[in-house]
Design a protein around this motif. Structure first.
Motif, PDB file in Angstrom:
ATOM      1  N   VAL A   1       0.847  -1.035  -0.171  1.00  0.00           N
ATOM      2  CA  VAL A   1       0.049   0.052   0.241  1.00  0.00           C
ATOM      3  C   VAL A   1       0.882   1.220  -0.104  1.00  0.00           C
ATOM      4  O   VAL A   1       1.747   1.438   0.911  1.00  0.00           O
ATOM      5  CB  VAL A   1      -0.846  -0.003   1.300  1.00  0.00           C
ATOM      6  N   GLY A   2       0.676   1.937  -1.056  1.00  0.00           N
ATOM      7  CA  GLY A   2       1.537   3.256  -1.083  1.00  0.00           C
ATOM      8  C   GLY A   2       0.946   4.296  -0.311  1.00  0.00           C
ATOM      9  O   GLY A   2      -0.376   4.701  -0.408  1.00  0.00           O
ATOM     10  N   VAL A   3       1.799   5.082   0.536  1.00  0.00           N
ATOM     11  CA  VAL A   3       1.118   6.020   1.354  1.00  0.00           C
ATOM     12  C   VAL A   3       1.966   7.372   1.125  1.00  0.00           C
ATOM     13  O   VAL A   3       3.289   7.531   1.259  1.00  0.00           O
ATOM     14  CB  VAL A   3       1.319   5.765   2.876  1.00  0.00           C
ATOM     15  N   MET A   4       1.318   8.685   0.863  1.00  0.00           N
ATOM     16  CA  MET A   4       1.946   9.938   0.515  1.00  0.00           C
ATOM     17  C   MET A   4       1.534  10.607   1.871  1.00  0.00           C
ATOM     18  O   MET A   4       0.233  10.988   1.878  1.00  0.00           O
ATOM     19  CB  MET A   4       1.561  10.393  -0.619  1.00  0.00           C
ATOM     20  N   VAL A   5       2.337  11.143   2.559  1.00  0.00           N
ATOM     21  CA  VAL A   5       2.090  12.131   3.588  1.00  0.00           C
ATOM     22  C   VAL A   5       2.523  13.576   3.219  1.00  0.00           C
ATOM     23  O   VAL A   5       3.628  13.625   2.761  1.00  0.00           O
ATOM     24  CB  VAL A   5       3.111  11.781   4.792  1.00  0.00           C
ATOM     25  N   SER A   6       1.466  14.471   3.381  1.00  0.00           N
ATOM     26  CA  SER A   6       1.698  15.941   2.891  1.00  0.00           C
ATOM     27  C   SER A   6       2.843  16.427   3.776  1.00  0.00           C
ATOM     28  O   SER A   6       3.437  17.329   3.182  1.00  0.00           O
ATOM     29  CB  SER A   6       0.590  16.744   3.140  1.00  0.00           C
ATOM     30  N   ASP A   7       2.890  16.172   4.928  1.00  0.00           N
ATOM     31  CA  ASP A   7       3.882  16.927   5.637  1.00  0.00           C
ATOM     32  C   ASP A   7       4.447  16.156   6.934  1.00  0.00           C
ATOM     33  O   ASP A   7       3.476  15.713   7.936  1.00  0.00           O
ATOM     34  CB  ASP A   7       3.123  18.216   6.353  1.00  0.00           C
ATOM     35  N   LEU A   8       5.696  15.672   6.842  1.00  0.00           N
ATOM     36  CA  LEU A   8       6.325  14.722   7.707  1.00  0.00           C
ATOM     37  C   LEU A   8       6.503  15.382   8.946  1.00  0.00           C
ATOM     38  O   LEU A   8       6.859  14.833  10.118  1.00  0.00           O
ATOM     39  CB  LEU A   8       7.437  14.165   7.156  1.00  0.00           C
ATOM     40  N   HIS A   9       6.547  16.626   9.027  1.00  0.00           N
ATOM     41  CA  HIS A   9       6.801  17.677  10.173  1.00  0.00           C
ATOM     42  C   HIS A   9       5.344  17.584  11.261  1.00  0.00           C
ATOM     43  O   HIS A   9       5.646  18.038  12.229  1.00  0.00           O
ATOM     44  CB  HIS A   9       7.292  18.910   9.850  1.00  0.00           C
ATOM     45  N   ASN A  10       4.411  17.214  10.594  1.00  0.00           N
ATOM     46  CA  ASN A  10       3.084  17.300  11.387  1.00  0.00           C
ATOM     47  C   ASN A  10       2.981  16.282  12.327  1.00  0.00           C
ATOM     48  O   ASN A  10       2.701  15.091  11.622  1.00  0.00           O
ATOM     49  CB  ASN A  10       1.948  17.922  10.521  1.00  0.00           C
ATOM     50  N   PRO A  11       2.956  16.051  13.306  1.00  0.00           N
ATOM     51  CA  PRO A  11       2.829  14.893  14.285  1.00  0.00           C
ATOM     52  C   PRO A  11       1.446  14.265  14.024  1.00  0.00           C
ATOM     53  O   PRO A  11       1.080  12.942  14.434  1.00  0.00           O
ATOM     54  CB  PRO A  11       2.745  14.965  15.908  1.00  0.00           C
ATOM     55  N   PHE A  12       0.393  15.090  13.652  1.00  0.00           N
ATOM     56  CA  PHE A  12      -0.990  14.370  13.388  1.00  0.00           C
ATOM     57  C   PHE A  12      -0.975  13.284  12.428  1.00  0.00           C
ATOM     58  O   PHE A  12      -1.505  12.044  12.490  1.00  0.00           O
ATOM     59  CB  PHE A  12      -1.897  15.522  12.558  1.00  0.00           C
ATOM     60  N   TRP A  13      -0.003  13.514  11.317  1.00  0.00           N
ATOM     61  CA  TRP A  13       0.000  12.398  10.344  1.00  0.00           C
ATOM     62  C   TRP A  13       0.623  11.152  10.923  1.00  0.00           C
ATOM     63  O   TRP A  13       0.472  10.085  10.559  1.00  0.00           O
ATOM     64  CB  TRP A  13       0.636  12.983   8.877  1.00  0.00           C
ATOM     65  N   ALA A  14       1.776  11.131  11.809  1.00  0.00           N
ATOM     66  CA  ALA A  14       2.289  10.286  12.439  1.00  0.00           C
ATOM     67  C   ALA A  14       1.140   9.031  12.848  1.00  0.00           C
ATOM     68  O   ALA A  14       1.254   7.967  12.955  1.00  0.00           O
ATOM     69  CB  ALA A  14       3.335  10.338  13.369  1.00  0.00           C
ATOM     70  N   GLU A  15       0.117   9.867  13.812  1.00  0.00           N
ATOM     71  CA  GLU A  15      -0.807   9.089  14.306  1.00  0.00           C
ATOM     72  C   GLU A  15      -1.888   8.400  13.280  1.00  0.00           C
ATOM     73  O   GLU A  15      -2.429   7.292  13.615  1.00  0.00           O
ATOM     74  CB  GLU A  15      -1.417   9.761  15.464  1.00  0.00           C
ATOM     75  N   VAL A  16      -2.083   9.059  12.112  1.00  0.00           N
ATOM     76  CA  VAL A  16      -2.865   8.390  11.260  1.00  0.00           C
ATOM     77  C   VAL A  16      -1.930   7.330  10.627  1.00  0.00           C
ATOM     78  O   VAL A  16      -3.028   6.095  10.316  1.00  0.00           O
ATOM     79  CB  VAL A  16      -3.356   9.600  10.350  1.00  0.00           C
ATOM     80  N   VAL A  17      -0.942   7.381  10.344  1.00  0.00           N
ATOM     81  CA  VAL A  17      -0.290   6.381   9.968  1.00  0.00           C
ATOM     82  C   VAL A  17      -0.180   4.937  10.574  1.00  0.00           C
ATOM     83  O   VAL A  17      -0.266   3.951  10.266  1.00  0.00           O
ATOM     84  CB  VAL A  17       1.130   6.770   9.497  1.00  0.00           C
ATOM     85  N   ASP A  18      -0.245   5.469  12.103  1.00  0.00           N
ATOM     86  CA  ASP A  18      -0.438   4.175  12.815  1.00  0.00           C
ATOM     87  C   ASP A  18      -1.512   3.254  12.918  1.00  0.00           C
ATOM     88  O   ASP A  18      -1.505   2.194  12.753  1.00  0.00           O
ATOM     89  CB  ASP A  18      -0.258   4.826  14.547  1.00  0.00           C
TER      90      ASP A  18
END
Length: 330
Positions: A64-81
């Motif tokens: 599954v390919g995942v593109m994250v708009s902003d790796l500096h935003n901790p919000f996305w880390a939790e979504v990726v979890d």
């Protein structure tokens, strides 16, 4: 030492390359004895199957390919979890890259993910043109997180940003605030519904809105403070997100103001930053892990042919009150 190959495992186990491939694909056609021999050889050699090679050989992708708009935003880390947990439970692995909130870079990142021939794509907070997203969905299932779409081949997972901003304004009004400003997310994903919620709530309370264009970054929050202080000083601010709110707090402190004694501040997302004791940010909570899990579920169901119509998940946010807001002193 060179990475061990499937041929090395076959030689160590004394079996054919094809049989090793069957074992790695968990085929039921292999006897328990030979399976054990192959797995023992693979463990001794430190071999793990190459995801792309396995996908090409079986013509079935487990990526599954995942593109994250902003790796500096901790919000996305939790979504990726949440996304990772859901994908792994279904037998898929994640390949992650970023577009850095730039449409041009995101297009390159999208092409890079498509080159893996993934089973599906999860685009998190993307600023890609809708046409590019629709084109990608013609090749593989696509789910968007924190972005809406009218394309029937694209699934979406969002929180109700309009409702979230209205909750924040209602909270500030309940504390006696009337001069409430909003630093928005500019052209970022879900900035429009959050801005709409702020405007609607301000009109409902008969208050004059004031919006300063920003971004979902700490720097943008700090940069907005001098703009806000150039006019009548607001007693409360609704920031675009938690990162933006942290920048706002820093900017206010540099200007000699205290939070919340002089200005109350509300963020959006409820990331781990908000809960830090020295930040203690009142914020709108998005169920980040749940959003990731629902995104994985949407992709898996598409891949397995269990659904053809679009999934449209709209989750209800909630307000988390901490110590960055208080009754107004004016």
């Amino acid at each position: 030492m060179p990475r061990p190959t499937i041929e090395d495992v076959a030689a160590r186990a004394g079996v054919s390359r094809a049989l090793v491939s069957l074992v790695m694909r968990d085929s039921p056609k292999v006897s328990a004895l030979r399976r054990a021999a192959v797995l023992k050889a693979a463990e001794e050699l430190g071999y793990s199957p190459h995801l792309m090679a396995r996908s090409l050989a079986s013509r079935t992708s487990h990526v599954v390919g995942v593109m994250v708009s902003d790796l500096h935003n901790p919000f996305w880390a939790e979504v990726v979890d949440g996304l990772d947990s859901g994908a792994r439970a279904a037998g898929f692995e994640l390949v992650i890259n970023t577009g850095g909130r730039s449409p041009a870079r995101e297009r390159q990142a999208l092409d890079g993910l498509l080159s893996f021939r993934p089973a599906g794509l999860a685009l998190l907070g993307t600023v890609l043109p809708a046409k590019a997203i629709a084109a990608a969905s013609a090749h593989t299932p696509v789910v968007l997180v924190s972005r809406s779409s009218r394309t029937s081949t694209v699934d979406t997972v969002n929180d109700d940003g309009k409702a979230g901003s209205m909750m924040a304004v209602d909270h500030l009004v309940s504390l006696g605030h009337q001069e409430i400003a909003h630093i928005d997310g500019g052209g970022g994903s879900q900035a429009a519904p959050r801005r709409a919620g702020y405007l609607a709530a301000m009109r409902r309370h008969g208050l004059r809105p004031r919006v300063v264009r920003g971004e979902y970054t700490e720097a943008a929050g700090a940069a907005a403070v001098p703009v806000l202080l150039a006019g009548r000083r607001p007693t409360a601010l609704l920031a675009a997100n938690d990162l933006n709110a942290v920048g706002v707090i820093s900017g206010l402190v540099e200007a000699g103001l205290s939070v919340p004694e002089d200005v109350s501040v509300v963020g959006y997302d409820n990331t781990w930053l908000a809960a830090l004791r020295h930040v203690s940010l009142t914020t709108v909570d998005q169920p980040r892990v749940e959003m990731g899990r629902l995104a994985a579920q949407a992709l898996v169901r598409r891949v397995r042919g269990e659904r053809s119509g679009p999934a449209r998940h709209l989750l209800t946010p909630r307000l988390v009150v901490r110590s960055s807001t208080r009754t107004t002193g004016r």
